[in-house]
Structures are given as C-alpha cells and as structure tokens.
Design a protein around this motif. Structure first.
Motif, PDB file in Angstrom:
ATOM      1  N   ALA A  91     -42.963 -11.814   7.084  1.00  0.00           N
ATOM      2  CA  ALA A  91     -42.166 -12.959   7.552  1.00  0.00           C
ATOM      3  C   ALA A  91     -41.126 -12.533   8.587  1.00  0.00           C
ATOM      4  O   ALA A  91     -40.995 -13.149   9.653  1.00  0.00           O
ATOM      5  N   LEU A 131     -40.679 -10.601  14.985  1.00  0.00           N
ATOM      6  CA  LEU A 131     -40.244 -11.078  16.296  1.00  0.00           C
ATOM      7  C   LEU A 131     -39.824 -12.545  16.233  1.00  0.00           C
ATOM      8  O   LEU A 131     -38.989 -12.994  17.005  1.00  0.00           O
ATOM      9  N   ASN A 149     -38.019 -13.985  14.138  1.00  0.00           N
ATOM     10  CA  ASN A 149     -36.608 -14.120  13.793  1.00  0.00           C
ATOM     11  C   ASN A 149     -35.694 -13.650  14.916  1.00  0.00           C
ATOM     12  O   ASN A 149     -34.717 -14.308  15.254  1.00  0.00           O
ATOM     13  N   LEU A 182     -41.975 -18.062   8.648  1.00  0.00           N
ATOM     14  CA  LEU A 182     -42.322 -17.732   7.259  1.00  0.00           C
ATOM     15  C   LEU A 182     -43.776 -17.272   7.137  1.00  0.00           C
ATOM     16  O   LEU A 182     -44.249 -16.996   6.038  1.00  0.00           O
TER      17      LEU A 182
HETATM   18  N1  PFF Z   1     -43.447 -14.394  10.654  1.00  0.00           N
HETATM   19  C1  PFF Z   1     -43.625 -13.490  11.748  1.00  0.00           C
HETATM   20  C2  PFF Z   1     -42.369 -13.456  12.569  1.00  0.00           C
HETATM   21  O1  PFF Z   1     -41.456 -14.250  12.318  1.00  0.00           O
HETATM   22  O2  PFF Z   1     -42.289 -12.646  13.465  1.00  0.00           O
HETATM   23  C3  PFF Z   1     -44.778 -13.887  12.621  1.00  0.00           C
HETATM   24  C4  PFF Z   1     -46.018 -14.135  11.854  1.00  0.00           C
HETATM   25  C5  PFF Z   1     -46.547 -13.113  11.084  1.00  0.00           C
HETATM   26  C6  PFF Z   1     -46.603 -15.360  11.884  1.00  0.00           C
HETATM   27  C7  PFF Z   1     -47.677 -13.348  10.309  1.00  0.00           C
HETATM   28  C8  PFF Z   1     -47.711 -15.619  11.133  1.00  0.00           C
HETATM   29  C9  PFF Z   1     -48.234 -14.604  10.346  1.00  0.00           C
HETATM   30  F1  PFF Z   1     -49.304 -14.831   9.634  1.00  0.00           F
END
Ligand code: PFF
Length: 453
Positions: free
Chosen positions: A26, A29, A31, A235
C-alpha cells in the motif's frame, strides 16, 4: 475453525508479516509521489477531505472484504471468486471480475515502474551531489532533462523491472519481509525529518491551511473521482493484490483490525508527504498543480539547502525506491499466481513472461514524456490516459464488484464464519456500509464524473 484450503504458494509467517507486506504494497509512490500532486491539481483541502471520506466509507470496508475473499478463496482472484461463488451457490461468472483485477495490476505496473525508475535515477543524482545549493529553476531543469531522455528512462525502467522479476521469481521470502521491516520505519523517520524542515520554512501554517481548510468552491466532480481513484490506488484495492496477499494469511488472524492498521498507516504516510512537500512548494513559489514532477522538483531544493543534504537525499530516494519496490512486486504477484495456477507455468516462467510484457508496454509511458509528448487521446497523453483508465475507472469498478459480490451475493452466515469477527456490532456496521454506502458512493461518483447525472 478447521483449515479448509491452503494456498499452493505458501503462507505468511504471522499476521504481522502480512500487515507488513500489505502495508509495503500500500505505501509507495502513491503516497509520496502521487498524493501531493493530485492534491495540488484538485484544490488542496477539499481534495484531502474527500480522500479521507473515501478511505472511511469505501477504503476500509473494501479492504476487509478483499482480505476475507482472499483468505477464503486462497487462489488468484479469478479462481478465488469462482470457488467462493460455487460455495455460495451463485453464478461462476463472477470470476470475470477477478480476471479484470488480474489485468489491472500489470497495467498499472507499466507506468509505476517508469516512475520508480525516476526515484532510482534520483538516488544517483543525489550521490553525485547535483542537488547541492540548487534553486527552483535548476531543480526543474534537472527533472526535465531526465524525462526528456527516452534512453535514461528506459534504462532505469529496465533496472526496476529486472529487480522485480527476480524477487517475484524467487517467491516472497523472508528477505522481503525483513527488508520492508527495516525500510518502512526508516522512510518514516526521513519523511518526518522533511516535515520538520518544512515546519521551519515559514510556510508550514500556509500548508496546514492549504491541506486542512477545505475551500468548497474548489469542489468538482472530476476532483471527487480522482480522490476516490487515489484512495483505491493508494490502498492497492481492486488490483487483486490485497486478495492475493490475503490468500497467504493464517486463518486465525483478525481481518478487521488488520485492515484498519494498514489503512491508517497508508493515510498517515500520504498526509506526512503533503506536510513535507507543500512548504517547499510555497517557499519556492513553485506551481502546486505542476503534476507528476512535483516531488522531483521540490524535494531536491530542500535537500540542497540542509546540512548533509546529499546524504539525506540519497537515503530518502533510496527508501522511496524500496517503498516503490515493495509495491511493484505486489503488482506482479496476482498475474504470476494466475499463470502458475491456471497455465501450470513455473514461478520463474510466469514472472519472466509477465515482466517482459509489462516492460514492453512501459515504452508507451516512457515516450509520453518526450518523443510522444504530442500524441493525445481523449485529451490525455499515453501516461495520463493509462493512469485515468486504471486508477479512476478500473479500480473503482473492481471495488464495486467486490462490494456487490461480498455484501449482496455471498451468504451472510458464510461471510460471518469466514471473517471470524466476534464483535457482532462491528460486523453489522461493516456489512451495512459495504452493502449500501460503498457501492452507491462509487456509482454516484462514476455517474457524475461521466456526466450521466
Ligand atoms: N498502493 C501503491 C502506492 O500507493 O504506491 C500502488 C499500488 C500497488 C497500487 C499495488 C495497486 C497495487 F496493486
């Protein structure tokens, strides 16, 4: 309750190992890179407010649902949904919702990997002392010269892709768990250092006002859609990742509290990133809406002015690489698990095949920053279109399916038993939100953004 099924890929060593891995997926990048720039593009405080509302009304309930589905199905999202549908006596066509989720992860990865490449490039730029004493103009130039070069972008994109494939091919081993264990807290400390720097910049109050005093005149339906998409993206919902990781979760772990911990950690990091970045934006008269380059143009200025700045810059961008890396692995995992389970690929073959396709598709994003800059479709460049399509459309749509499947189609008693939630009131509250509020919110936002209502 006796153990019904096991994943053929193994299991996390503990609930904490899962929390760490899921938080690693989660926090990334999304965030530190995306949250500040989409906040800047969509009106500041009002965007943050809607984002937080999406986290509570959609994020947490869906996170609980996804982990539950994963732990119950214990296979890739398509097979998991099919099996659960079978057990609940409903149409097995629900597997197509799972199949869509398997596709969206690699699609996101095609551009996520390119941006992760930028962070890796910045580790080396920091190492060469390039940020020492730079002003806003010079910082902008460093960033623009990086994205203007397809060769450099391709190089860094390839490095990240190869690393991701290697780790996924080896399986998610203790090494990753341990790496995340060290890297995530270190990144947090460095982010806090930047927040403290921001506090001293003289623009901290302005930042607090910008982020937490919503200006309702800035409210737009497309801003709401982006906030919802960002909540999903941040998330890692509806990409099958959380479901897949849930498949490796020990049966006795509490799903609900686990989901809340992950959501809080993720939201906290996004807000900290905002508090670190906007003071620098305001102090240097940078454009809040300048888009994907925002952190790459702001943070080097701060590092360039602080004592031992190059050292901190190396550390920070390295942490960002790791934060991104724990997400890139998770983006590939559902597709890899699918190829292993459905097509009997070896893990190595599956990782290489998906990795190669993603790497190739990454060229589209790479070129959209330079030689293909003028290529536009529906008013977006290639990267913008892919981002819009995945984060703002496919993820909420996947989320809608998960909510309907879990709260409308699955048997309530079955669900309750699977969740092992002893607090009846919490279960009931969650069930009502997932049944009525989350899907209706998603539909309304969709309809508004697509100008249907
Ligand atoms: N949640 C990760 C982020 O905020 O960078 C991006 C992400 C990872 C999106 C895994 C979707 C996923 F399945």
């Amino acid at each position: 309750m006796e153990e019904k099924r096991q994943s053929i890929h193994g299991q996390w060593s503990s609930r904490w190992a899962f929390i760490l891995a899921a938080t690693g997926a989660a926090v990334g990048l999304g965030n530190v890179w995306k949250f500040p720039y989409v906040t800047g593009q969509n009106g500041g405080g009002i965007f943050v407010l809607i984002y937080l509302a999406c986290m509570i009304l959609i994020g947490i309930p869906l996170m609980i649902a996804e982990i539950t589905l994963g732990r119950c199905g214990r296979q890739n999202p398509a097979f998991a949904m099919k099996t659960i549908a079978q057990e609940n006596g409903i149409s097995q066509r629900w597997r197509w919702a799972g199949a869509m989720m398997i596709w969206v992860g690699p699609l996101i990865l095609t551009y996520y990997c390119v941006i992760a490449g930028w962070t890796l490039a910045y580790v080396f730029k920091a190492g060469r002392g390039l940020f020492h004493g730079i002003d806003a103009q010079q910082s902008k130039m460093i960033f623009e010269s990086l994205i203007a070069s397809p060769g450099s972008l391709l190089f860094w994109h390839s490095v990240i892709m190869v690393m991701t494939v290697i780790v996924v091919a080896r399986g998610i081993e203790k090494g990753i768990e341990k790496t995340v264990n060290v890297m995530l807290p270190t990144m947090l400390v460095l982010l806090l250092t930047l927040v403290i720097y921001g506090m001293k910049s003289g623009y901290f109050m302005e930042t607090l006002h910008y982020l937490f005093a919503p200006d309702f005149s800035e409210l737009t339906s497309s801003g709401i859609l982006v906030a919802m998409g960002q909540a999903f993206f941040s998330l890692s919902l509806a990409t099958g990742t959380i479901m897949m990781y849930g498949a490796y979760l020990p049966r006795d772990a509490s799903v609900a509290s686990t989901a809340v911990v992950i959501t809080l950690a993720d939201t906290g990091v996004a807000l900290l990133a905002g508090l670190a970045i906007f003071p620098i934006v305001f102090a240097n008269h940078l454009e809040v809406g300048s888009g994907p380059g925002l952190i790459f143009m702001t943070l080097p200025i701060a590092f360039g002015q602080m004592p031992y700045g190059s050292f901190f810059a190396i550390l920070f961008f390295l942490m960002l690489v790791f934060a991104a890396f724990t997400s890139t692995i998770s983006l590939l995992e559902p597709a890899v698990a699918f190829l292993i389970e459905a097509k009997h690929f070896s893990r190595k073959q599956a990782a290489i095949t998906t990795g190669f396709c993603v790497w190739l598709a990454g060229f589209g994003t790479i070129f959209s920053f330079n030689i293909g800059k003028n290529f536009q479709l529906f008013g977006y460049d290639f990267f913008g279109l892919l981002d819009y399509l995945t984060a703002n459309l496919m993820l909420p749509l996947g989320g809608f399916f998960i909510a309907v499947f879990t709260a409308w189609r699955m048997k309530k008693a079955f669900l309750r038993q699977e969740m092992q939630l002893h607090n009846g009131l919490f279960f009931q509250g969650w069930y009502i939100i997932l049944r009525y509020i989350s899907p209706i919110c998603i539909l309304i936002v969709f309809a508004k953004a697509l100008k249907i209502i």
